[in-house]
Design an enzyme around this catalytic site. Sequence first.
Site, PDB file in Angstrom:
ATOM      1  N   LYS A 150      36.448  34.592  36.519  1.00  0.00           N
ATOM      2  CA  LYS A 150      37.801  35.003  36.889  1.00  0.00           C
ATOM      3  C   LYS A 150      38.537  33.736  37.312  1.00  0.00           C
ATOM      4  O   LYS A 150      38.259  33.176  38.379  1.00  0.00           O
ATOM      5  CB  LYS A 150      37.738  36.004  38.044  1.00  0.00           C
ATOM      6  CG  LYS A 150      39.066  36.279  38.729  1.00  0.00           C
ATOM      7  CD  LYS A 150      38.848  37.188  39.939  1.00  0.00           C
ATOM      8  CE  LYS A 150      40.088  37.320  40.790  1.00  0.00           C
ATOM      9  NZ  LYS A 150      39.868  38.233  41.938  1.00  0.00           N
TER      10      LYS A 150
ATOM     11  N   GLU B 168      39.410  47.925  37.499  1.00  0.00           N
ATOM     12  CA  GLU B 168      38.838  47.288  38.689  1.00  0.00           C
ATOM     13  C   GLU B 168      39.546  47.811  39.928  1.00  0.00           C
ATOM     14  O   GLU B 168      40.777  47.759  40.010  1.00  0.00           O
ATOM     15  CB  GLU B 168      39.017  45.766  38.600  1.00  0.00           C
ATOM     16  CG  GLU B 168      38.657  45.019  39.871  1.00  0.00           C
ATOM     17  CD  GLU B 168      39.140  43.577  39.862  1.00  0.00           C
ATOM     18  OE1 GLU B 168      39.432  43.050  40.960  1.00  0.00           O
ATOM     19  OE2 GLU B 168      39.242  42.970  38.778  1.00  0.00           O
TER      20      GLU B 168
END
Length: 210
Positions: free
Chosen positions: A129, A41
């Site tokens: 998340k 990411e």
Amino acid sequence: MSDFLAGLTEDRLLAIIRGTDRDASIRAAVALADEGVSFLEVSLNTPDAVAVIAAIRQEVGERATVGAGTVLTADDVERVAAAGGQFIVTPAVSASVAAAVRLHLPVIAGALTPTEVYSAMDQGATGIKLFPASLGGPRYLSALRDPFPSIPVVPVGGVDEAAAADYLARGAVAVGVGSPLIGDSASGGDLAALRQRARRYLDLAAAVAE
């Protein structure tokens, strides 16, 4: 999206690259892929982040899945998609969640409270998340999973090696790790040390999975 989640659940590690230097960020990502880290990411806070994502995709090919983090707006999502980004991570339940769903991009939506978790999943998020995970720690993850046992959760924020093992043991599908893994490598720092840390996190994830 199911393939993305299955792969992340198998690998159990999401590396979060947030640097101050474009070229160093690319080198750090390639080093991680070389060590076997399969989910990368790139935070949009990184200089030239969208171009960095495109460059990493070209460098690593099929060895890693490359996406963007700190994605807040629909415009951000569109720019990431145009650069070849393969998934989206948000810090909150923002417009980027629905935008990613519309573009059929897997999205890990930032949430902390039960209401936020439910709202994100109701909008079509692939997973959650848990951020900032350090606020409640592994015990909070356990409590959150009581009403939401089937929701995929990826704790992010202050996840060192000890915390990573605890989160995974308590049911996290993966952990998202930034500075405890990346260190200063994405700002021109030591790549050899990054490789060593990557191997430790990968070994930890494999051990918890056994």
